[in-house]
Scaffold this motif. Structure first.
Motif, PDB file in Angstrom:
ATOM      1  N   GLY A  66      -0.569   9.523 -13.019  1.00 52.58           N
ATOM      2  CA  GLY A  66       0.260  10.690 -13.335  1.00 52.58           C
ATOM      3  C   GLY A  66       0.886  11.389 -12.138  1.00 52.58           C
ATOM      4  N   VAL A  67       0.837  10.752 -10.980  1.00 49.63           N
ATOM      5  CA  VAL A  67       1.457  11.372  -9.801  1.00 49.63           C
ATOM      6  C   VAL A  67       2.964  11.089  -9.854  1.00 49.63           C
ATOM      7  CG1 VAL A  67       1.553  11.418  -7.285  1.00 49.63           C
ATOM      8  CG2 VAL A  67      -0.643  11.118  -8.445  1.00 49.63           C
ATOM      9  N   PRO A  68       3.780  12.145  -9.913  1.00 46.63           N
ATOM     10  CA  PRO A  68       5.221  11.941 -10.071  1.00 46.63           C
ATOM     11  C   PRO A  68       5.844  11.257  -8.858  1.00 46.63           C
ATOM     12  CG  PRO A  68       4.744  14.267  -9.695  1.00 46.63           C
ATOM     13  CD  PRO A  68       3.422  13.582  -9.848  1.00 46.63           C
ATOM     14  N   SER A  69       6.917  10.502  -9.110  1.00 41.18           N
ATOM     15  CA  SER A  69       7.462   9.622  -8.075  1.00 41.18           C
ATOM     16  C   SER A  69       7.980  10.358  -6.844  1.00 41.18           C
ATOM     17  CB  SER A  69       8.553   8.734  -8.667  1.00 41.18           C
ATOM     18  OG  SER A  69       9.581   9.533  -9.203  1.00 41.18           O
ATOM     19  N   GLU A  70       8.343  11.622  -6.982  1.00 37.50           N
ATOM     20  CA  GLU A  70       8.862  12.324  -5.803  1.00 37.50           C
ATOM     21  C   GLU A  70       7.766  12.597  -4.762  1.00 37.50           C
ATOM     22  OE1 GLU A  70       9.154  13.477  -8.931  1.00 37.50           O
ATOM     23  OE2 GLU A  70       8.584  15.589  -9.089  1.00 37.50           O
ATOM     24  N   VAL A  71       6.513  12.456  -5.166  1.00 38.88           N
ATOM     25  CA  VAL A  71       5.395  12.692  -4.249  1.00 38.88           C
ATOM     26  C   VAL A  71       4.883  11.368  -3.660  1.00 38.88           C
ATOM     27  CG1 VAL A  71       3.101  13.769  -4.063  1.00 38.88           C
ATOM     28  CG2 VAL A  71       4.762  14.691  -5.662  1.00 38.88           C
ATOM     29  N   VAL A  72       5.385  10.254  -4.224  1.00 42.25           N
ATOM     30  CA  VAL A  72       4.893   8.932  -3.824  1.00 42.25           C
ATOM     31  C   VAL A  72       5.872   8.274  -2.850  1.00 42.25           C
ATOM     32  CG1 VAL A  72       4.163   6.661  -4.685  1.00 42.25           C
ATOM     33  CG2 VAL A  72       3.824   8.699  -6.090  1.00 42.25           C
ATOM     34  N   GLN A  73       5.316   7.704  -1.801  1.00 39.20           N
ATOM     35  CA  GLN A  73       6.126   6.885  -0.893  1.00 39.20           C
ATOM     36  C   GLN A  73       5.734   5.429  -1.098  1.00 39.20           C
ATOM     37  OE1 GLN A  73       4.352   9.063   2.187  1.00 39.20           O
ATOM     38  NE2 GLN A  73       6.191  10.195   2.747  1.00 39.20           N
ATOM     39  N   ALA A  74       6.720   4.585  -1.349  1.00 42.23           N
ATOM     40  CA  ALA A  74       6.432   3.161  -1.538  1.00 42.23           C
ATOM     41  C   ALA A  74       7.389   2.379  -0.641  1.00 42.23           C
ATOM     42  CB  ALA A  74       6.605   2.773  -2.996  1.00 42.23           C
ATOM     43  N   GLU A  75       6.792   1.791   0.396  1.00 42.40           N
ATOM     44  CA  GLU A  75       7.609   1.064   1.367  1.00 42.40           C
ATOM     45  C   GLU A  75       7.375  -0.432   1.161  1.00 42.40           C
ATOM     46  OE1 GLU A  75       7.628   1.294   6.066  1.00 42.40           O
ATOM     47  OE2 GLU A  75       7.313   3.263   5.133  1.00 42.40           O
ATOM     48  N   VAL A  76       8.393  -1.117   0.693  1.00 37.95           N
ATOM     49  CA  VAL A  76       8.244  -2.541   0.387  1.00 37.95           C
ATOM     50  C   VAL A  76       8.843  -3.393   1.502  1.00 37.95           C
ATOM     51  CG1 VAL A  76       8.824  -4.383  -1.240  1.00 37.95           C
ATOM     52  CG2 VAL A  76       8.334  -2.089  -2.103  1.00 37.95           C
ATOM     53  N   LYS A  77       8.027  -4.339   1.986  1.00 41.81           N
ATOM     54  CA  LYS A  77       8.543  -5.337   2.935  1.00 41.81           C
ATOM     55  C   LYS A  77       8.151  -6.694   2.411  1.00 41.81           C
ATOM     56  CE  LYS A  77       8.101  -2.585   7.111  1.00 41.81           C
ATOM     57  NZ  LYS A  77       7.011  -2.232   8.008  1.00 41.81           N
ATOM     58  N   GLU A  78       9.144  -7.447   1.935  1.00 43.49           N
ATOM     59  CA  GLU A  78       8.887  -8.749   1.318  1.00 43.49           C
ATOM     60  C   GLU A  78       7.819  -8.623   0.233  1.00 43.49           C
ATOM     61  OE1 GLU A  78       8.826 -11.963   4.063  1.00 43.49           O
ATOM     62  OE2 GLU A  78      10.553 -11.171   5.118  1.00 43.49           O
ATOM     63  N   LYS A  79       6.670  -9.265   0.415  1.00 40.95           N
ATOM     64  CA  LYS A  79       5.658  -9.248  -0.651  1.00 40.95           C
ATOM     65  C   LYS A  79       4.554  -8.217  -0.408  1.00 40.95           C
ATOM     66  CE  LYS A  79       7.458 -12.626  -3.029  1.00 40.95           C
ATOM     67  NZ  LYS A  79       8.033 -12.306  -4.356  1.00 40.95           N
ATOM     68  N   GLU A  80       4.841  -7.232   0.469  1.00 40.27           N
ATOM     69  CA  GLU A  80       3.833  -6.212   0.767  1.00 40.27           C
ATOM     70  C   GLU A  80       4.377  -4.828   0.466  1.00 40.27           C
ATOM     71  OE1 GLU A  80       2.176  -8.543   4.724  1.00 40.27           O
ATOM     72  OE2 GLU A  80       2.282  -6.338   4.676  1.00 40.27           O
ATOM     73  N   VAL A  81       3.489  -3.965  -0.015  1.00 40.62           N
ATOM     74  CA  VAL A  81       3.917  -2.576  -0.213  1.00 40.62           C
ATOM     75  C   VAL A  81       2.883  -1.614   0.373  1.00 40.62           C
ATOM     76  CG1 VAL A  81       2.963  -2.512  -2.580  1.00 40.62           C
ATOM     77  CG2 VAL A  81       4.676  -0.827  -1.880  1.00 40.62           C
ATOM     78  N   ASP A  82       3.379  -0.611   1.081  1.00 43.01           N
ATOM     79  CA  ASP A  82       2.544   0.480   1.573  1.00 43.01           C
ATOM     80  C   ASP A  82       2.774   1.685   0.670  1.00 43.01           C
ATOM     81  OD1 ASP A  82       2.046  -1.210   3.655  1.00 43.01           O
ATOM     82  OD2 ASP A  82       2.454   0.259   5.232  1.00 43.01           O
ATOM     83  N   ILE A  83       1.686   2.196   0.096  1.00 39.22           N
ATOM     84  CA  ILE A  83       1.808   3.350  -0.794  1.00 39.22           C
ATOM     85  C   ILE A  83       1.187   4.569  -0.126  1.00 39.22           C
ATOM     86  CG2 ILE A  83       1.187   4.312  -3.053  1.00 39.22           C
ATOM     87  CD1 ILE A  83       0.950   1.423  -4.071  1.00 39.22           C
ATOM     88  N   GLY A  84       1.976   5.612  -0.008  1.00 39.11           N
ATOM     89  CA  GLY A  84       1.475   6.861   0.555  1.00 39.11           C
ATOM     90  C   GLY A  84       1.860   8.016  -0.339  1.00 39.11           C
ATOM     91  N   PHE A  85       1.313   9.184  -0.040  1.00 42.15           N
ATOM     92  CA  PHE A  85       1.604  10.372  -0.844  1.00 42.15           C
ATOM     93  C   PHE A  85       1.955  11.524   0.085  1.00 42.15           C
ATOM     94  CE2 PHE A  85      -1.360   7.677  -3.101  1.00 42.15           C
ATOM     95  CZ  PHE A  85      -0.769   7.568  -4.349  1.00 42.15           C
ATOM     96  N   THR A  86       2.928  12.335  -0.342  1.00 42.72           N
ATOM     97  CA  THR A  86       3.307  13.469   0.509  1.00 42.72           C
ATOM     98  C   THR A  86       2.310  14.623   0.338  1.00 42.72           C
ATOM     99  OG1 THR A  86       4.800  14.275  -1.203  1.00 42.72           O
ATOM    100  CG2 THR A  86       5.747  12.867   0.491  1.00 42.72           C
ATOM    101  N   LYS A  87       1.501  14.560  -0.720  1.00 41.77           N
ATOM    102  CA  LYS A  87       0.371  15.484  -0.838  1.00 41.77           C
ATOM    103  C   LYS A  87      -0.897  14.637  -0.772  1.00 41.77           C
ATOM    104  CE  LYS A  87       2.600  18.739  -3.974  1.00 41.77           C
ATOM    105  NZ  LYS A  87       2.625  19.208  -5.364  1.00 41.77           N
TER     106      LYS A  87
END
Lengths: 222, 222
Positions: free
Chosen positions: A166-187
């Protein structure tokens, strides 16, 4: 729509017999129908076709539809919340509640062993509780609209995070590089390993990633 | 040793009057003294000089010592666990425990509002509980040995993680690049944001990092 598509849908879910609205995604419609709740997060819901995100009947309907299409479908209990089961109606001695300092009242919901039940009657020291899902046995009517699809991997990742925690997308950072993703949160959130595991597995399966990294960053204060 | 040094120390802590050992880091010494506990993790303890990792008196002593040196020090209560305070001895009506289904016994420890206290006496329906630290008012004797120092940044990071959440360094991955560190674990743990915050602040302050990243990685199963 086809299996694996990330689809944004708006819908209104009603009980066929009573017309009662139990789920609605559009804010203006909710206000018009008099069921608006301030704390509810309105807006199209992201689902993945065939990923068990929604009721089987709803999933089937979406598969038949195209972007922009609207459709009203009827779901019999077996494609919705199942039939009612008499075995889920239990008689429990009143003393058992007293011992825990609880005083059940007819019509209210109580939770026992993580199961939610409705108090049907209290009679001769015995309490009749219905543990069936409130929508079990009901035929449901859904007005569905396919609002759009999600094609960007990073947006797909955010949709999965939103769906599970339920964390809204504006708070989520998703950095995709090829087949990898880094997920972070601004809170900062405490997300249990179990939830991370489920999110990661869903992203690996449905977004096609091979590595999902959750990242929590702390910086030196300037 | 000087302020900010990461120092590995072995020690035996005893109560001066009784000779009772309350803390011991060497496994063989623990066995010899008959206080060995199977579940305890023996081995030199990493501390940061002046970072409030240990009692003030112990910190002072370490500052005066050099690697390989052994020393026995005496810490009066004010440099250890403080003086005993009569205000921390409370009288509590027995009924208050009964209401919670508790039956205190003399000599046992109980926890009330997160404070641990020892039941001193039960008399006339009143229970006398001592909330002083068991070592308050005691003069302590420490045999200290400086085993070594930690100079690698990644090992310093692991020492901080170990100090705050007890996760042994073989399970921790700390990848340092200039002023940034990525911390990961070979097992999955639920670490609260609050704990991460404390660990990150300590690393930023005492290891000199500017960015501390906690990383949880999930891979696609082959």
């Amino acid at each position: 729509m086809k299996s694996g598509d990330f689809v944004l849908i708006d819908y209104i879910g009603k009980v066929k017999d009573s017309g009662e609205i139990f789920d609605i995604t559009k804010e203006d419609a909710a206000k018009k129908e008099g069921v608006y709740k301030k704390e509810f997060r309105y807006g199209p819901v992201p689902i993945i076709v065939d990923a068990d995100f929604v009721l089987p009947g709803l999933n089937e309907a979406v598969k038949e539809m195209t972007i922009g299409e609207r459709k009203t479908i009827e779901l019999p209990p077996e494609k919705a919340f199942g039939k009612r089961s008499d075995e889920l109606i239990k008689l429990i001695p009143e003393t058992q509640f007293r011992a825990q300092g609880m005083e059940p009242e007819v019509g209210t919901f109580i939770t026992i062993n993580k199961l939610k039940g409705k108090v049907m009657s209290i009679d001769g020291g015995r309490i009749r509780i219905d543990f069936n899902h409130p929508l079990a046995g009901k035929t449901l009517v859904y007005d569905i609209e396919i609002v759009g699809t999600i094609s960007e991997d990073s947006e797909k990742v955010k949709a999965v995070v939103y769906y599970f925690i339920g964390v809204p997308s504006e708070v989520v950072q998703a950095e995709v590089k090829e087949k990898e993703v880094d997920i972070g949160f601004t809170k900062k959130f405490d997300i249990l390993t179990e939830a991370k595991q489920t999110i990661a597995e869903t992203i690996i399966k449905w977004v096609g990633m091979e590595k999902v990294k959750f990242v929590d960053v702390f910086y030196k204060e300037k």
